[in-house]
Write an enzyme that holds these catalytic residues in place. Structure first.
Site, short mmCIF file in Angstrom:
data_model
loop_
_atom_site.label_atom_id
_atom_site.label_comp_id
_atom_site.label_asym_id
_atom_site.label_seq_id
_atom_site.Cartn_x
_atom_site.Cartn_y
_atom_site.Cartn_z
CG HIS A 6 -1.69 -1.24 1.43
ND1 HIS A 6 -2.94 -1.49 0.90
CD2 HIS A 6 -1.34 -2.38 2.09
CE1 HIS A 6 -3.34 -2.70 1.24
NE2 HIS A 6 -2.37 -3.27 1.96
CB SER A 36 12.29 21.61 -15.65
OG SER A 36 11.44 22.73 -15.79
CE LYS A 59 11.18 18.55 -11.08
NZ LYS A 59 9.90 18.79 -11.77
CD GLU A 110 7.98 11.31 -15.40
OE1 GLU A 110 7.03 12.04 -15.12
OE2 GLU A 110 9.11 11.76 -15.62
#
Ligand code: ARG
Length: 454
Positions: free
Chosen positions: A153, A274, A280, A287
């Site tokens: 979880h 970024s 970043k 992804e």
């Protein structure tokens, strides 16, 4: 293209709507191999002289060389890869080329080409899978004893090792490989000789054709052979599942590489910046792998839905199998390649891993087991440890720092050796069963995989 029956040329819009050569040209090597085997069988059946066969074989080989070299010009007027190649053959060698299509239809031809293509690509995916497994095993070995929390979880559950976590994926990929082996066996059957639907009055030696093309057998029902695409769907399912496994690994790495976890550092070469935020460093490869898995599953769905309502046998709908199939192979091969490279370059951050795994709550279950060993029924042990956890939360004293008095205030079943439960080394060494994250067990499994993948 069609003369004879037709008095009007195919409309331009229909041509654009129906052509497949813009993508099925990728089958050219398989198409040519199939044609050469078919022509050789024609020669053995006395339908072609040896010179005619040689002319066909040489003509097809020269076409293949030209396509290899990017010198071939494809025509959408000729619809698909099959007509393009046959047409060009006749242009190059004259009327003998027009004999090639005897006892053959594009229906058995395309089924043959697609099976040969699947077989070749399945082998390429298997090699890429192995490479991915090798990289994971190497990384697991590098961090064989580094401990991290395991999660259920996405809440801290019990301690594991980085090796145990990474080896979980090695096991998954091994099953993916065995699924590919299994489906390769089923798809390696030759449809040539099935004709358009009902074979041919001109009987060629199907077994010889199949053997030349490396097939294990010939198909046993001409209608089945040209109508079904179960092998396409099976392959697409296998590739979807590989994608799913990579997608879950990606999600683990997205979490691990975040500032919140800080368990791992992905290399600069496998992350992106970024355009706005200078600080970043984004895990885009992870992804994209997660995102592309949607495509892989979608490709499977699109073929299943396309085939679902078709009466036997061939229907043009079946042409819609190719783009999803090509796309899935291309996608999974890229995904495996880039992920293997990224994992190889990934570093773990031992300080952050050790800090996280020092959370004594990860050993709450071990504490219950401790009580069980002292004769307390597990349900009761679970409740007593729950009370200790509550006391720890209330008082802000970590579970392993509660005093013996505090423990005995909960139950006299807690002895004065409770502290020993919170020794991580001991916790790992107590888990001796096969499949557990025990250091010795893990190193045995690492040795197994290293040998298996050598
Ligand atoms: N491009 C077609 C396909 O991929 C080849 C078979 C065409 N057969 C036909 N009867 N129109 O399915």
């Amino acid at each position: 293209m069609w003369t004879g029956r037709f008095s009007e040329a195919t409309a331009d819009r229909v041509l654009r709507y129906s052509e497949s050569v813009s993508y099925d040209w990728q089958l050219y090597r398989h198409d040519i191999a199939g044609s050469i085997a078919h022509a050789r069988a024609q020669m053995h059946a006395g339908l072609l002289t040896a010179e005619e066969f040689n002319a066909i074989e040489k003509g097809l080989a020269s076409i293949r060389d030209d396509i290899d070299a990017g010198r071939f010009s494809w025509s959408t007027r000729l619809e698909d890869v099959h007509m393009n190649i046959e047409n060009e053959l006749t242009r190059r060698i004259g009327p003998t080329g027009a004999k090639l299509h005897t006892a053959r239809s594009r229906n058995d031809q395309v089924a043959t080409d697609t099976r040969l293509y699947c077989r070749e690509q399945v082998d390429a995916v298997r090699a890429a899978l192995r490479e991915m497994q090798r990289v994971l095993v190497e990384k697991a070995e590098q961090y064989a004893e580094l401990r991290i929390p395991g999660y259920t979880h996405l809440q801290r559950a019990q301690p594991v090792t980085v090796a145990h976590h990474l080896l979980a994926y090695v096991e998954m990929l091994a099953r993916d490989d065995s699924r590919l082996v299994d489906c390769r066996r089923r798809l390696n059957v030759c449809p040539l000789g099935s004709g358009a639907i009902a074979g041919s009055t001109i009987n060629l030696d199907r077994a010889a054709i199949a053997a030349e093309l490396g097939f294990d057998a010939v198909s046993e029902n001409s209608m089945d052979a040209i109508a079904d695409r179960d092998y396409v769907m099976e392959v697409l399912f296998c590739l979807s599942l590989i994608g799913l496994h990579l997608s879950r690994l990606s999600e683990d790495l997205v979490l691990w590489s975040s500032a919140e976890f800080g368990f791992c550092v992905l290399s600069d070469a496998h992350t992106t910046g970024s355009s706005l935020m200078p600080q970043k460093k984004n895990p885009d490869v992870c992804e994209l792998t997660r995102g592309k898995t949607g495509r892989l599953c979608g490709n499977l769905m699109s073929v299943m839905v396309a085939v679902k309502g078709l009466p036997l046998t061939y229907n043009r709908d079946l042409q819609e199998d190719k783009e999803p199939l090509f796309d899935s192979f291309r996608t999974i091969l890229m995904a495996l390649g880039v992920n293997a490279e990224m994992i190889a370059a990934m570093r773990m951050n031992p300080e952050r891993c050790s800090a996280a795994v020092a959370d004594p709550l990860l050993l709450a279950t071990d504490l219950a087991d401790y009580l069980v060993r002292r004769g307390v029924p597990f349900r009761q042990a679970h409740e007593l440890v729950g009370k200790a956890v509550a006391l720890s939360v209330q008082t802000g004293v970590p579970l392993n720092k509660l005093t013996t008095d505090q423990y005995s205030s909960i139950s006299s079943e807690f002895g004065d050796d409770v502290a020993s439960v919170f020794d991580l080394d001991r916790a790992f060494s107590l888990r001796t069963n096969p499949g557990s994250p025990n250091i010795a067990r893990t190193s045995a499994r690492l040795a197994f995989w290293k040998q298996e993948l050598a």
